[in-house]
Design a protein around this motif. Structure first.
Motif: not given
Length: 274
Positions: A102-107
């Motif tokens: 349940r996670t969104i990661e952005v770089h």
């Protein structure tokens, strides 16, 4: 416990189990479209990005759709408390959706400053936890400048109140507040209020949002002092000489049970095929 009480309790449990939509209102889910949702509340995490010709178009970063209205946007690391339409914006390196977590990661990065960072959003209850992560400390030229901002639509909060810790205030109809000169010579608005926990519009169940900062401070700014298209901005300054998880916010939205959007009539500006 009497027979009537047991019957009512059993009936209530049965009705609850037969109403999955009612249970889904309690928590956010990360849906197949790659954003967080529950009835009356959506959190978008870089579903949209900045327009290269018009950086500050208010359509990017972390965004909130609250009871059918987009009330917050531009959640990102910015180089000013109240950035204007031509101020620098970061470049998106990659976006990763981890549905099982349940996670969104952005770089993201500011190439001109050789500065990279990561923003992670995880659903927790009826809100999200936002974390800003640095692999190495902030570049010296960005100390005191870079911070995590989230902008709130002024018309959604005009003359509504806010609570910052134990202090009470209201969102002004017209731009207000003092200006100060920064160490790098710019004129910037001073915060309207500072603290660790902010509740926007506590009296309005359709617009009530809570922001809780962990081991850092929130500042509330009126961006209209700086630019004609400025919004209300909640900001935390990135610390100097620190790496790892440097900012952590809990962002929670109130929802009206069984809320349904009012019907609207839409018109095509293009026309219709025969």
């Amino acid at each position: 416990m009497g027979r009537r009480t047991r019957l009512l309790l059993s009936t209530g449990i049965l009705l609850w189990n037969l109403c999955p939509a009612q249970q889904s209102d309690e928590v956010l889910i990360l849906n197949d479209a790659g954003y967080f949702e529950t009835r009356g509340l959506n959190f978008l995490v870089y579903s949209n990005f900045y327009d290269g010709n018009f950086s500050d178009a208010k359509i990017a970063g972390i965004e909130i759709i609250h009871h059918g209205a987009r009330t917050a946007t531009n959640g990102d690391v910015r180089l000013s408390p109240t950035p204007g339409q031509w101020d620098p914006v970061p470049q998106l390196v990659r976006r990763t959706v981890k549905k099982d977590e349940r996670t969104i990661e952005v770089h993201l990065s500011y190439p001109n400053h050789r500065f990279e960072y990561q923003i992670r959003a995880t659903a927790e209850g009826k809100g999200v936890t936002l974390t800003v992560h640095l692999e190495k400390p902030l570049p010296v030229e960005l100390e005191g400048r870079a911070g995590f901002n989230l902008e709130f639509l002024p018309s959604a909060y005009f003359e509504k109140s806010f609570l910052m810790d134990s202090s009470f205030g209201h969102f002004p109809l017209y731009p207000t507040g003092t200006m100060a000169t920064t160490p790098w010579g710019a004129r910037e608005p001073s915060p309207i209020a500072t603290g660790r926990r902010l509740v926007l519009a506590p009296e309005d169940p359709t617009r009530r949002i809570a922001v809780q900062a962990e081991d850092c401070e929130l500042g509330l700014y009126d961006g209209r002092q700086q630019a004609q298209n400025g919004w209300f901005i909640v900001r935390t300054l990135l610390p100097s000489n620190k790496a790892g998880d440097v900012i952590r916010w809990s962002l929670t939205g109130h929802t009206i049970p069984q809320w349904t959007r009012s019907p609207v009539i839409t018109h095509s500006q293009v026309g219709y095929a025969p």
